[in-house]
Design a protein around this motif. Structure first.
Motif, short mmCIF file in Angstrom:
data_model
loop_
_atom_site.label_atom_id
_atom_site.label_comp_id
_atom_site.label_asym_id
_atom_site.label_seq_id
_atom_site.Cartn_x
_atom_site.Cartn_y
_atom_site.Cartn_z
N MET A 240 79.48 86.04 98.34
CA MET A 240 78.40 86.94 98.74
C MET A 240 78.54 88.25 97.98
O MET A 240 79.61 88.86 97.97
CB MET A 240 78.46 87.18 100.24
CG MET A 240 77.22 87.87 100.83
SD MET A 240 77.12 89.64 100.54
CE MET A 240 78.59 90.20 101.40
N PHE B 178 73.90 84.93 98.12
CA PHE B 178 74.97 83.98 98.44
C PHE B 178 74.95 82.91 97.37
O PHE B 178 73.89 82.33 97.08
CB PHE B 178 74.77 83.36 99.82
CG PHE B 178 75.05 84.31 100.95
CD1 PHE B 178 76.25 84.25 101.64
CD2 PHE B 178 74.11 85.26 101.33
CE1 PHE B 178 76.51 85.12 102.69
CE2 PHE B 178 74.36 86.14 102.37
CZ PHE B 178 75.57 86.07 103.05
N THR C 268 75.80 77.54 96.91
CA THR C 268 75.30 76.96 98.17
C THR C 268 74.53 75.67 97.93
O THR C 268 73.76 75.23 98.79
CB THR C 268 74.38 77.96 98.89
OG1 THR C 268 73.23 78.21 98.05
CG2 THR C 268 75.09 79.27 99.18
#
Length: 484
Positions: free
Chosen positions: A356, A406, A409
């Motif tokens: 992040m 982020f 993912t």
């Protein structure tokens, strides 16, 4: 005193890194100008950077082939993609550019394979390894694929009945694998994996059900543990136990020639991530080679089934901080314009952490915060980094928008989150864009899916059908009245 966000990152991590660079005060990911992406598509936003998929496949192939050459290993290496990590067509199309094979988990996976075959993306020479517990539709679909001429479809036997079920549906002789039910780490709630057949039962199972069966040939032994491929005593112990089974089987089963070591390569979940892939691959090949040499058996061809490693590092989520809530003397909540539960369900379900970072305002002062999602669920939050017990971001300022990203993912989040379906508190699934390189090597983007609308949700929930039913009911009432 160094109090800026960039100071914090540079003091905490080795930065910049291969995929993360800073241009002026904004973050770039693989050369992608993320602020430009935000300006064009808005937030919340999910993206898939397709070239990373091919890059990781080629990295793994290089590691295994280097180790095979180093140890004069006579077997070959085959890279399989574990489709359950992400079934999307754009993911499979990119992965299949790299001369790979496919591992499936359920019935509808076979329909995807057949679709890809129909457009020339998969051929009969490519392996399709069928894992998972098999009943009815899955058995029928596997049989249909093999009956159509795909001899390199290898169902991996998960329980004692599957051979009979497959034999009833497959017209010709066929190859199979057997999955070992590995023993779990002591911290697990159970001792042995529910998947596969126990170590002690495999050789007796082969002797009683396969050895004298003229229709079935055993080609592969499959090994996988939940914790993945890690340099731990547990992993090496389980691998050696698997090799003992392979050697015992090989001595009585000449058709056995392949060992599937499953998946489990970790992906980067922190800027401090450190994993020696090359060492692990080299040691795996060394261990297999050494064990087979000592037992005087031919070493097997090696198969892997990398899912998260293939696609995980290609994905990213971008949010805007909408507002900051000061709930007490210590806790500041930065509220984002989406939900962590729905867009990154692993962060909620298994406390998984992703990389992040702030996307803009890197030269502003930072503060410690908590991140909150839009749902009215107390678990919709993100409160720490993988290697830190806190989150730090540039200070919230109402007149200076803050965007956060982020990264990595790309595996499982869409399927677990129910892509295109209902979302918790009806928070819409974000717009999803694809990023690829054209023939000139320039980055190009396209929209894969728009953000969900109220109409999408109403349709799923049946409200449009309800309107139709009301209309039908009124017509029925009218006709009945006229009749009376």
């Amino acid at each position: 005193m160094k109090t800026k966000y960039i100071d914090l990152i540079e003091q905490t991590y080795d930065f910049p890194q291969e995929e993360f660079q800073l241009q002026e005060s904004s973050l770039q990911f693989h050369g992608i100008d993320l602020m430009r992406l935000i300006e064009r598509y808005g937030t919340p936003l999910k993206f898939t950077y397709l070239p990373k998929i091919s890059e990781n496949i080629q990295r793994a192939k290089k590691w295994f082939n280097t180790a095979i050459n180093k140890h004069n290993y006579s077997g070959k290496y085959h890279y399989c993609y574990c489709t359950k990590s992400s079934h999307f067509e754009h993911v499979l199309n990119e992965a299949l550019k790299n001369d790979i094979h496919i591992e499936t988990s359920s019935a509808f996976d076979i329909d995807i394979v057949e679709n890809l075959k129909s457009v020339g993306k998969i051929s009969n020479t490519q392996y399709v390894l069928c894992n998972g517990f098999k009943r009815d539709r899955y058995i029928q679909n596997i049989a249909r694929l093999i009956n159509s001429g795909h001899e390199n479809c290898i169902p991996i036997i998960d329980n004692f009945e599957e051979i009979d079920l497959l034999s009833e549906n497959i017209e010709s002789n066929f190859n199979i694998g057997i999955r070992i039910a590995s023993e779990e780490e002591p911290k697990f709630e159970f001792y042995t994996s529910r998947l596969g057949i126990g170590y002690k039962n495999i050789v007796p199972f082969y002797v009683s059900k396969i050895k004298d069966n003229p229709k079935v040939q055993l080609k592969m032994l499959h090994f996988f543990i939940n914790t993945g491929i890690r340099d731990t005593a547990y992993y090496w112990n389980e691998l050696l136990k698997c090799l003992k089974v392979y050697i015992s089987l090989k001595k009585i089963c000449p058709t056995l020639d392949s060992l599937n070591i499953g998946g489990g390569f970790p992906i980067k979940n922190s800027l401090a991530f450190n994993y020696d892939y090359e060492y692990m691959v080299d040691e795996i090949i060394h261990q297999i080679s050494q064990a087979c040499k000592e037992a005087s058996v031919e070493p097997p061809h090696i198969f892997t089934e990398f899912g998260s490693f293939t696609v995980g590092e290609s994905g990213g989520n971008i949010y805007q901080v909408l507002y900051q809530k000061q709930q007490n003397d210590r806790e500041k909540w930065n509220m984002v314009n989406s939900s962590f539960i729905t867009t990154m369900p692993d962060s909620w379900a298994i406390s998984k952490r992703f990389i992040m970072l702030a996307i803009n305002r890197w030269h502003d002062e930072y503060e410690r915060v908590l991140l909150g999602g839009l749902t009215c669920d107390s678990d919709d939050y993100y409160n720490s980094e993988q290697d830190l017990n806190a989150i730090h971001l540039p200070k919230y300022k109402k007149d200076k928008p803050l965007y956060i990203g982020f990264f990595n993912t790309g595996a499982y989040q869409e399927t677990i989150g129910g892509f295109g379906g209902l979302q918790h508190c009806l928070i819409p699934h974000p717009k999803h864009i694809l990023i690829h390189k054209n023939f000139q090597g320039d980055l190009e983007t396209s929209v894969f899916a728009e953000q969900q609308t109220a109409s999408d949700f109403l349709s799923i929930l049946g409200y449009n059908k309800y309107e139709l039913n009301k209309t039908s009911l009124k017509m029925g009432e009218s006709l009945a009245y006229q009749k009376n």
